[in-house]
Structure formats: C-alpha cells, structure tokens
Design a protein around this motif. Sequence first.
Motif, PDB file in Angstrom:
ATOM      1  N   TYR A 331       0.846  -1.181   0.000  1.00 45.81           N
ATOM      2  CA  TYR A 331       0.000   0.000   0.000  1.00 45.81           C
ATOM      3  C   TYR A 331       0.890   1.241   0.000  1.00 45.81           C
ATOM      4  O   TYR A 331       1.785   1.383   0.833  1.00 45.81           O
ATOM      5  CB  TYR A 331      -0.902  -0.006   1.228  1.00 45.81           C
ATOM      6  N   ASP A 389      -7.492  -0.257   0.463  1.00 46.04           N
ATOM      7  CA  ASP A 389      -7.404   0.902  -0.420  1.00 46.04           C
ATOM      8  C   ASP A 389      -6.412   0.644  -1.556  1.00 46.04           C
ATOM      9  O   ASP A 389      -5.263   0.272  -1.314  1.00 46.04           O
ATOM     10  CB  ASP A 389      -6.964   2.127   0.392  1.00 46.04           C
ATOM     11  N   ARG A 390      -6.850   0.850  -2.766  1.00 41.14           N
ATOM     12  CA  ARG A 390      -5.980   0.670  -3.939  1.00 41.14           C
ATOM     13  C   ARG A 390      -6.117   1.876  -4.872  1.00 41.14           C
ATOM     14  O   ARG A 390      -6.766   1.808  -5.917  1.00 41.14           O
ATOM     15  CB  ARG A 390      -6.302  -0.634  -4.677  1.00 41.14           C
ATOM     16  N   PRO A 391      -5.516   2.983  -4.502  1.00 38.62           N
ATOM     17  CA  PRO A 391      -5.653   4.199  -5.309  1.00 38.62           C
ATOM     18  C   PRO A 391      -4.856   4.099  -6.611  1.00 38.62           C
ATOM     19  O   PRO A 391      -3.832   3.409  -6.686  1.00 38.62           O
ATOM     20  CB  PRO A 391      -5.063   5.280  -4.399  1.00 38.62           C
ATOM     21  N   ARG A 392      -5.304   4.830  -7.615  1.00 38.27           N
ATOM     22  CA  ARG A 392      -4.546   4.948  -8.864  1.00 38.27           C
ATOM     23  C   ARG A 392      -3.493   6.025  -8.669  1.00 38.27           C
ATOM     24  O   ARG A 392      -3.807   7.170  -8.339  1.00 38.27           O
ATOM     25  CB  ARG A 392      -5.458   5.311 -10.027  1.00 38.27           C
ATOM     26  N   LEU A 393      -2.257   5.654  -8.875  1.00 38.25           N
ATOM     27  CA  LEU A 393      -1.157   6.586  -8.651  1.00 38.25           C
ATOM     28  C   LEU A 393      -0.343   6.803  -9.915  1.00 38.25           C
ATOM     29  O   LEU A 393       0.816   7.206  -9.853  1.00 38.25           O
ATOM     30  CB  LEU A 393      -0.252   6.064  -7.525  1.00 38.25           C
ATOM     31  N   TYR A 417      -1.988  12.286  -3.529  1.00 39.64           N
ATOM     32  CA  TYR A 417      -2.725  11.322  -2.717  1.00 39.64           C
ATOM     33  C   TYR A 417      -2.240  11.326  -1.273  1.00 39.64           C
ATOM     34  O   TYR A 417      -3.050  11.185  -0.344  1.00 39.64           O
ATOM     35  CB  TYR A 417      -2.615   9.914  -3.309  1.00 39.64           C
ATOM     36  N   THR A 420      -4.029  14.100   0.374  1.00 39.17           N
ATOM     37  CA  THR A 420      -5.416  13.732   0.662  1.00 39.17           C
ATOM     38  C   THR A 420      -5.494  12.817   1.881  1.00 39.17           C
ATOM     39  O   THR A 420      -6.370  12.972   2.747  1.00 39.17           O
ATOM     40  CB  THR A 420      -6.047  13.036  -0.558  1.00 39.17           C
TER      41      THR A 420
END
Length: 446
Positions: A331, A389-393, A417, A420
Amino acid sequence: MSEKTVCVIGAGPAGLSAARALKRLGIDYDHYERHSDVGGIWDLDNPGTPMYESAHFISSRKTSGFFDFPMPESFPDYPGNRQILAYTRSFAAAYGLRAAIRFGTAVTDVEQDGRAWLVTLDDSTVHRYGAVICATGVTWSPRTPQHPGEFAGEIRHSSTYRSPLEFRGRRVLIVGLGNSGADIACDAAANAQAALVSIRRGYHLIPKHIFGIPSDELANGGPQIPLWLERPFFRGILRLIQGDLTKYGLPKPDHKLFESHPLLNSQLIHYLQHGDVAIRPDIAALEGSRVRFTDGSTEEVDLILYATGYDWSIPYAQRYFHWDEGRPDLYLSVFNREHHNLFGLGYIEINSSAYTLFDHISNIVAQYLHDQRHNRSRAAEFDRLIATDRPRLDGGIDFLASARHRAYVDARAYHRYLGTLRKRMDWDDLTPGRFDAIRSSGEVRA
C-alpha cells in the motif's frame, strides 16, 4: 528489546529518512547497517554497490534531496556520486542519526511472532520488535539474461563496473539502455577501442538541460498543465532540440513520452553523432568471439556488460511479502497489506527524485506507529486502508506493461494522494522547520 521499539534495516537514504521521522516523534528504534558507514549505494566502498566513478544524479540539485535539507548551492546542477555521498552523510550528522546505528551488522532473518517481529542478526542474536522497516534497497541482486551459444570473452553485469579505464583497448558491448547503461556507454565511447549498445526497444531520450535549465526544473517549475497538453509540448521541444534520433540507429519508441522511466542523458547523442558508439538490436546468439544480433549482423567483442537491471528482493523477510512479477504488493509502495507493522521503504519506481518522497512517506509511517500507542482508533482506521485501499497513482499515464513499471507511480499523483490521506487522517504535513528540534548542524563537506 521492547515491542514498542522499531527496527530500521539499512542506512541508505530511505533508512535515514525513516530514522529522522521516528526520532522527531520520539519513537524508540534500533538501526542496523551491514556496511561500515551510511550512504547505501552512493558509497563506492560498500560491497555490491552498483555505483561507478562517473555516476551522477539524474534529477537535479534543486529538485532532489531530503526535505528541508537542501543540497549546497556550490553543487552543480547534477551532483556526482561523491557529492551525494557527502551530502547524505551530512544529513545523518545534522540530525544525530549515527548514534543509533549499529554498523557492520547485517540482518539475516525476520520472523513473525504474533503481532511482534523477531529479528536475527549476523551474530546469531535475536531481538524482538513491534515493527520492522526494511530499507535495504533494490539494486543488490543483478539480473543477467541468458543468450544461446558460448562466448570466448568476458561477461559481466554493470554492477561490477567502476572505472572507464576498464574499457581501454577493448571492444565493448553494453546490453541495455537505461540511465546506467547510457552513462556507461558514454564511458566506453570515450575509452574503448569500439563501443556498441544492444537494445530491444526505443526510448525517449531527454537531455539533462533544456534551454539551459535542468529538465526536471523546467517540467516542475512552471504552471501544472494537463497531460494531454504537456506531452505534445515536450515532444515538440525534444524534436526541435534533437531532431530525428532514428538516423543514429536508435529505434523509434513504441510508447508515448512519459510512459516509461525517463532516460536522461546529454552525452549519448554527442557520441552517436561522432560515431564513437553504435546501436545494435537484441542479441540472437553468442558465437565465440563474436555476437550475432537479431538483424543477422555480427560484431567481434571482448567484453559484454549487461546493464539489465536488478531483481528486487528483501532476502531476510522475502516470505512475508506478496510478489507479482518481481515487485511487492505494498500500500502506497510501503505498507505490507497482510502482515502488521512490516514496511518496505524504497521499493518504488517514480518519475522524480526519491529523497523527498522518502521523507513524506516516512512521516506517514512514523505518525501511524505513533497512533498505535496514542490514538488507537485512528491507527485502526489506517489498518483498514492498508488492507483495502488501492488508489490509482499513475497520474493518468499508461505506463509500459513491463515488470519494472508494475510498481511505477507518477510523482505528482503520489504526492497529491499523500496530501489527501494526511487530511483524512488528520496527520501533520511536512513544513519547513519541522525537524529543527532535532537538528544540530548541516554543513555539507563534499
């Protein structure tokens, strides 16, 4: 040792960044480094380092470095390895990080024990910790491809390369054109009897200066423009400055600008223009003293140097990380999703300098560990994010579908991110002066 203590493994830039963040919040930690001093790969005396005498930063002085600890104005736009080493050691001295480091001590094993971790050292002693930060880096396991046939000359990986003098009087083939491969090819062009570079695909070559300004300063210093506008803008500048690079034998890239790790080099085109280095396709076979390429051509070669990258590994804790094509699933590229309080700091590919990034993510790691003792409900909330949580980075960039780019992130998207996340968790941000309380001095002596 107490389960309230954190174990930091490795005293390169990432490990030092983690140590400073822990120290600022008063978190007890022990720090281990197998070498005799700090600096990681930037110390040419560190056994196994991939560093070479001509190596320089590929990010510029003003955009690189630890947070709130700028590189000296006396440094050039792109500092050399000795300057980076001096700067890194000055950072450790400025924040009193050396005292906690046990040098000449390697970690041989990390084993889970409930919610704690048992860390075995090379003297066979075992210590118990509440958390382990693995910061030993990704350039210690050279990757060397295999080609059919037998070669009568010498085959080495670029990790063994140190001096341009090694090329004198030899016919050298460099395999791979990443940033190290390009640097070493230029060394060979200036010193070898013949210098060749074998590559499988074309890359966008970005000069280190554009209009006299370091390229990353130009890209990051002005107003942020959307990718659909930024890409043609820079592509047009590169075409204006460089012309058509295919006339020098470089293949046309099969991907758009920014979709692969940036290749920053201003010397390679010079040597290609003067015929001091030549481009060849992929190797088909080794035939005694000659190398046959996929286009049917052959060359007589004395030395093959594979600049083909490294396999990522965390040998003392490998089994506790989930690996996908040689990259750990973490993560934010740091937090182990399955195993509590096991971190991998520095296991990331990014299109920007990593030093300041280490500081920002170390700040989050330290605040998370601090919450485990002082704000358990907030720590539990972050536990849920780590797991789900798997945000697009990627910042909207369609990175190459290669193993190297599997852990790749866009610097702007990553920092956005993190901002945020800090607001969501109500964690403090890094601001100038944040580390003043633990700083003693900061003069860099190169």
